[in-house]
Scaffold this motif. Structure first.
Motif, mmCIF file in Angstrom:
data_model
loop_
_atom_site.group_PDB
_atom_site.id
_atom_site.type_symbol
_atom_site.label_atom_id
_atom_site.label_comp_id
_atom_site.label_asym_id
_atom_site.label_seq_id
_atom_site.Cartn_x
_atom_site.Cartn_y
_atom_site.Cartn_z
ATOM 1 N N ARG A 219 0.826 -1.206 0.000
ATOM 2 C CA ARG A 219 0.000 0.000 0.000
ATOM 3 C C ARG A 219 0.867 1.266 0.000
ATOM 4 N NH1 ARG A 219 -2.626 -3.269 -1.432
ATOM 5 N NH2 ARG A 219 -4.602 -4.156 -0.666
ATOM 6 N N THR A 220 2.052 1.157 0.518
ATOM 7 C CA THR A 220 2.966 2.310 0.573
ATOM 8 C C THR A 220 3.677 2.452 -0.767
ATOM 9 O OG1 THR A 220 3.323 1.893 2.929
ATOM 10 C CG2 THR A 220 4.891 3.347 1.808
ATOM 11 N N ARG A 221 3.523 3.596 -1.413
ATOM 12 C CA ARG A 221 4.103 3.792 -2.743
ATOM 13 C C ARG A 221 5.627 3.747 -2.719
ATOM 14 N NH1 ARG A 221 1.430 5.542 -6.998
ATOM 15 N NH2 ARG A 221 3.242 6.725 -7.739
ATOM 16 N N GLU A 222 6.219 4.095 -1.579
ATOM 17 C CA GLU A 222 7.679 4.084 -1.484
ATOM 18 C C GLU A 222 8.250 2.672 -1.550
ATOM 19 O OE1 GLU A 222 5.706 5.999 0.246
ATOM 20 O OE2 GLU A 222 6.351 7.904 -0.665
ATOM 21 N N LEU A 223 7.399 1.640 -1.483
ATOM 22 C CA LEU A 223 7.847 0.247 -1.576
ATOM 23 C C LEU A 223 7.580 -0.357 -2.958
ATOM 24 C CD1 LEU A 223 6.601 -1.144 1.869
ATOM 25 C CD2 LEU A 223 8.936 -0.498 1.253
ATOM 26 N N PHE A 224 6.943 0.400 -3.841
ATOM 27 C CA PHE A 224 6.576 -0.127 -5.151
ATOM 28 C C PHE A 224 7.813 -0.462 -5.976
ATOM 29 C CE2 PHE A 224 2.080 1.859 -5.750
ATOM 30 C CZ PHE A 224 1.650 1.159 -4.637
ATOM 31 N N PRO A 225 7.827 -1.617 -6.659
ATOM 32 C CA PRO A 225 8.911 -1.918 -7.597
ATOM 33 C C PRO A 225 8.720 -1.154 -8.897
ATOM 34 C CG PRO A 225 7.320 -3.699 -7.611
ATOM 35 C CD PRO A 225 6.867 -2.733 -6.539
ATOM 36 N N ILE A 226 9.748 -1.131 -9.718
ATOM 37 C CA ILE A 226 9.710 -0.355 -10.961
ATOM 38 C C ILE A 226 8.635 -0.873 -11.903
ATOM 39 C CG2 ILE A 226 11.464 -1.792 -12.100
ATOM 40 C CD1 ILE A 226 10.991 2.035 -12.434
ATOM 41 N N GLN A 227 8.339 -2.171 -11.870
ATOM 42 C CA GLN A 227 7.329 -2.717 -12.774
ATOM 43 C C GLN A 227 5.930 -2.192 -12.437
ATOM 44 O OE1 GLN A 227 7.981 -4.257 -15.415
ATOM 45 N NE2 GLN A 227 10.100 -4.895 -15.111
ATOM 46 N N LEU A 228 5.673 -1.968 -11.157
ATOM 47 C CA LEU A 228 4.372 -1.419 -10.776
ATOM 48 C C LEU A 228 4.279 0.054 -11.180
ATOM 49 C CD1 LEU A 228 1.747 -2.280 -9.508
ATOM 50 C CD2 LEU A 228 2.647 -1.661 -7.265
ATOM 51 N N ILE A 229 5.393 0.768 -11.092
ATOM 52 C CA ILE A 229 5.417 2.148 -11.575
ATOM 53 C C ILE A 229 5.174 2.169 -13.079
ATOM 54 C CG2 ILE A 229 6.797 4.248 -11.733
ATOM 55 C CD1 ILE A 229 6.072 3.430 -8.880
ATOM 56 N N LEU A 230 5.804 1.238 -13.802
ATOM 57 C CA LEU A 230 5.596 1.146 -15.242
ATOM 58 C C LEU A 230 4.133 0.852 -15.564
ATOM 59 C CD1 LEU A 230 6.650 0.949 -18.165
ATOM 60 C CD2 LEU A 230 7.185 -1.441 -17.709
ATOM 61 N N ARG A 231 3.519 -0.011 -14.787
ATOM 62 C CA ARG A 231 2.101 -0.315 -15.010
ATOM 63 C C ARG A 231 1.237 0.926 -14.858
ATOM 64 N NH1 ARG A 231 -2.334 -1.325 -11.898
ATOM 65 N NH2 ARG A 231 -3.908 -2.763 -12.792
ATOM 66 N N GLU A 232 1.526 1.721 -13.849
ATOM 67 C CA GLU A 232 0.762 2.955 -13.662
ATOM 68 C C GLU A 232 0.921 3.885 -14.855
ATOM 69 O OE1 GLU A 232 1.894 4.790 -10.041
ATOM 70 O OE2 GLU A 232 0.725 3.436 -8.774
ATOM 71 N N ILE A 233 2.146 3.948 -15.376
ATOM 72 C CA ILE A 233 2.416 4.847 -16.497
ATOM 73 C C ILE A 233 1.726 4.360 -17.765
ATOM 74 C CG2 ILE A 233 4.246 5.707 -18.016
ATOM 75 C CD1 ILE A 233 6.076 5.748 -15.576
ATOM 76 N N LEU A 234 1.740 3.044 -18.009
ATOM 77 C CA LEU A 234 1.186 2.503 -19.245
ATOM 78 C C LEU A 234 -0.330 2.381 -19.211
ATOM 79 C CD1 LEU A 234 3.749 -0.325 -20.073
ATOM 80 C CD2 LEU A 234 3.647 1.988 -20.975
ATOM 81 N N ILE A 235 -0.869 1.907 -18.078
ATOM 82 C CA ILE A 235 -2.306 1.644 -18.010
ATOM 83 C C ILE A 235 -3.072 2.852 -17.492
ATOM 84 C CG2 ILE A 235 -4.086 0.200 -16.933
ATOM 85 C CD1 ILE A 235 -2.146 -2.096 -16.966
ATOM 86 N N ILE A 259 7.072 9.243 -23.201
ATOM 87 C CA ILE A 259 7.517 8.874 -21.858
ATOM 88 C C ILE A 259 7.217 7.402 -21.587
ATOM 89 C CG2 ILE A 259 6.804 9.102 -19.435
ATOM 90 C CD1 ILE A 259 6.945 12.114 -19.779
ATOM 91 N N LYS A 260 6.081 6.926 -22.073
ATOM 92 C CA LYS A 260 5.759 5.509 -21.913
ATOM 93 C C LYS A 260 6.813 4.638 -22.598
ATOM 94 C CE LYS A 260 0.771 6.307 -21.666
ATOM 95 N NZ LYS A 260 -0.555 6.037 -22.298
ATOM 96 N N TYR A 261 7.202 5.022 -23.799
ATOM 97 C CA TYR A 261 8.216 4.255 -24.529
ATOM 98 C C TYR A 261 9.559 4.301 -23.801
ATOM 99 C CZ TYR A 261 4.877 4.372 -28.406
ATOM 100 O OH TYR A 261 3.759 4.220 -29.193
ATOM 101 N N ALA A 262 9.938 5.481 -23.336
ATOM 102 C CA ALA A 262 11.222 5.610 -22.647
ATOM 103 C C ALA A 262 11.246 4.795 -21.358
ATOM 104 C CB ALA A 262 11.504 7.090 -22.350
#
Length: 293
Positions: A219-235, A259-262
């Protein structure tokens, strides 16, 4: 000298053509994403068709990505999950495989049946979530690492590799006073390096690409892995934090697309760079799991 028949030449030619097509189909999406991330955002937003080189070369998109603090945080978290998780995975898998590879282990067959059973049947998502919650692991890094500490398939492959080690070597080591840990780390593992390298690659890729456990348990965003950040950006198209300070320079929507591509390139590139160093062990190591006892 053996001369191929006309049918064999046609068959080989068809294989070459098919494999070349597979290479193009597999490689082109990655090339497109890379070239689009290096191109002018306005061009990418309007362009339709093949993209084999950057148009209006620019690195501004990557600058916007690295200005997002969540990218650095996600990378740091992912590196921790990959390093700590892989160390725990390899250690527990090696210990379990060594014990189960010993033919004198009492109840070894029954234990293996129960372990293999988990490959086909599991408690499901809700019981797993309740188990993680009751263990007090929710919203912690260990919720990502411990529930997947041992992969059944990898355990079976490593066990098969350890069984191929001659029993005479183990007996000689015991005569010299070696205990089980010495035998495992100084005999079995060095003799099974190709298999260890393949399983290491499996665990690395598993942790690097993992995002669903983080979505469920964190639940804490500071623990999110990069793949979850990527999911937020793409979806969820969550690029506002990257473009908010640069709207005056470029339209936000085109920048958001590039930015999504990068971000995809930044997330994918590290594991792509690691793979060639372990690829030479892949064919030899994975074939061990296919050997019948």
């Amino acid at each position: 000298m053996y001369k191929k028949t006309w049918g064999e030449k046609v068959f080989d030619g068809s294989n070459y053509i098919l494999l070349c097509l597979l290479v193009v189909v597999t490689l082109y999406p990655f090339i497109y994403v890379l070239m689009a991330s290096l191109s002018d955002p306005k061009f990418v937003a309007q362009y339709r068709g093949l993209l084999l080189w950057p148009h209006g070369f620019t690195l501004n998109t990557y600058t916007f990505v690295f200005e997002n603090p969540m990218i650095a945080t996600g990378y740091r978290n992912t590196l921790f999950y990959v390093f700590a998780g892989t160390v725990i995975n390899m250690l527990l898998t090696a210990l379990g495989a060594y014990a189960l590879s010993r033919r004198y282990l009492i109840g070894g067959t029954t234990i293996m049946i129960l372990i293999v059973f988990t490959m086909f049947f599991s408690g499901g998502l809700i019981p797993t979530y309740l188990n993680v919650r009751n263990l007090g692991l929710l919203d912690s890094a260990w919720a990502i690492i411990l529930p997947s500490a041992v992969n059944t398939f990898n355990l079976i492959v490593m066990r098969t590799a350890f069984r191929a080690v001659p029993e005479s070597m183990e007996e000689s080591a015991k005569i010299d006073g070696a205990n089980d840990y010495t035998i495992l780390f100084r005999i079995f593992i060095p003799l099974s390096l190709p298999v260890m390298a393949v399983i290491l690659l499996f665990y690395l890729v598993q942790h690097w690409n993992s995002w669903f456990p983080a979505l469920i348990y964190l639940r804490t965003r500071e623990l999110f892995p990069i793949q979850l950040i990527l999911r937020e950006i793409l979806i969820a198209s969550s690029t506002d934090t990257m473009t908010a300070g640069n709207v005056a320079q470029l339209d936000q929507m085109p920048v958001g697309e590039t930015i999504k591509y990068a971000t995809i390139i930044i997330v994918t590139l590290p594991i792509v760079c690691v793979y060639p160093f372990l690829q030479k062990y892949f064919a030899k190591g994975i074939m061990v799991g296919a050997v019948k006892e």
